[in-house]
Design an enzyme around this catalytic site. Structure first.
Site, mmCIF file in Angstrom:
data_model
loop_
_atom_site.group_PDB
_atom_site.id
_atom_site.type_symbol
_atom_site.label_atom_id
_atom_site.label_comp_id
_atom_site.label_asym_id
_atom_site.label_seq_id
_atom_site.Cartn_x
_atom_site.Cartn_y
_atom_site.Cartn_z
ATOM 1 C CB CYS A 1 -0.494 -31.596 21.718
ATOM 2 S SG CYS A 1 -0.775 -31.183 19.989
ATOM 3 C CG LEU A 2 2.812 -26.300 20.695
ATOM 4 C CD1 LEU A 2 3.616 -25.690 19.562
ATOM 5 C CD2 LEU A 2 3.016 -25.512 21.981
ATOM 6 C CG HIS B 1 -0.204 -33.349 14.933
ATOM 7 N ND1 HIS B 1 -1.415 -32.968 15.458
ATOM 8 C CD2 HIS B 1 0.711 -33.112 15.902
ATOM 9 C CE1 HIS B 1 -1.237 -32.506 16.702
ATOM 10 N NE2 HIS B 1 0.043 -32.588 16.996
ATOM 11 N N GLY C 1 8.207 -29.753 18.523
ATOM 12 C CA GLY C 1 7.861 -30.184 17.174
ATOM 13 C C GLY C 1 6.584 -29.511 16.738
ATOM 14 C CG HIS D 1 3.019 -35.563 19.426
ATOM 15 N ND1 HIS D 1 2.440 -35.532 20.672
ATOM 16 C CD2 HIS D 1 2.544 -34.473 18.775
ATOM 17 C CE1 HIS D 1 1.634 -34.478 20.762
ATOM 18 N NE2 HIS D 1 1.690 -33.813 19.618
ATOM 19 C CD GLU D 2 4.889 -32.625 16.242
ATOM 20 O OE1 GLU D 2 3.910 -32.205 15.598
ATOM 21 O OE2 GLU D 2 5.071 -32.311 17.427
ATOM 22 C CD GLN E 1 0.728 -29.287 16.051
ATOM 23 O OE1 GLN E 1 1.851 -29.625 15.711
ATOM 24 N NE2 GLN E 1 0.418 -29.045 17.328
#
Ligand code: ZN
Length: 171
Positions: free
Chosen positions: A89-90, A135, A46, A131-132, A51
């Protein structure tokens, strides 16, 4: 299409509350395509617009069954159950830790045709949605860890914040 630069822990855009999107135009469509390409290039499940440095309420999620789902202005409208699975997480590379989440969520969002839809997911995809969406509200998964666990990760987070992460990996 283009692969976009990822914002990492310590970047201020990751801490902003993102703005709603009220119109889907070419700029948004291009951004979504680039986000999808970036997510694949980075092997993520995702990705949220902050991000890649854009403070807008857009997320993309890779599902095996339905391919990529694009959610604009997503809101969790129903949540139930609980699970505790490891997340990464990226934007927080190299850090993994279990996080407590709802095990099943229903999310309402707008698609690229400006149509409202709802999806219900459980397990890993429910985690990805939560999670997204975090963000978009300026939260990272490490914010949801207990203080003791966060303290353990303090040095790793500091390294990412100071851009030393690449050096650490090379050592
Ligand atoms: Zn993330």
């Amino acid at each position: 299409m283009a692969i976009l630069k990822l914002e990492k822990y310590g970047s201020s855009v990751l801490r902003e509350k993102s703005l709603p999107v009220d119109k889907i135009d070419d700029e948004i469509r291009r951004l979504v395509q680039d986000m999808i390409e970036t997510m694949y290039a980075e092997s993520g499940v995702g990705l949220a617009a902050p991000q890649v440095g854009i403070s807008k309420r857009i997320i993309v999620i890779d599902t095996e069954e339905e391919g990529v789902i694009v959610l604009i202005n997503p809101v969790i409208v129903k949540k139930e159950g609980e699970l505790h699975e490891e997340e990464g997480c990226l934007s927080v590379p190299g850090v993994y830790s279990p996080v407590r989440r709802f095990s099943r969520v229903t999310v309402e969002a707008m698609d690229l045709n400006e149509k409202k839809f709802q999806i219900t997911q459980e397990g890993m995809l429910a985690i990805a949605l939560q999670h997204e969406i975090d963000h978009l509200n300026g939260y990272l998964f490490v914010d949801r860890l207990n203080p003791a666990r966060r303290l353990m990760l303090k040095d790793e987070l500091k390294n990412i914040e100071e851009g030393k992460q690449d050096e650490v990996i090379r050592e």
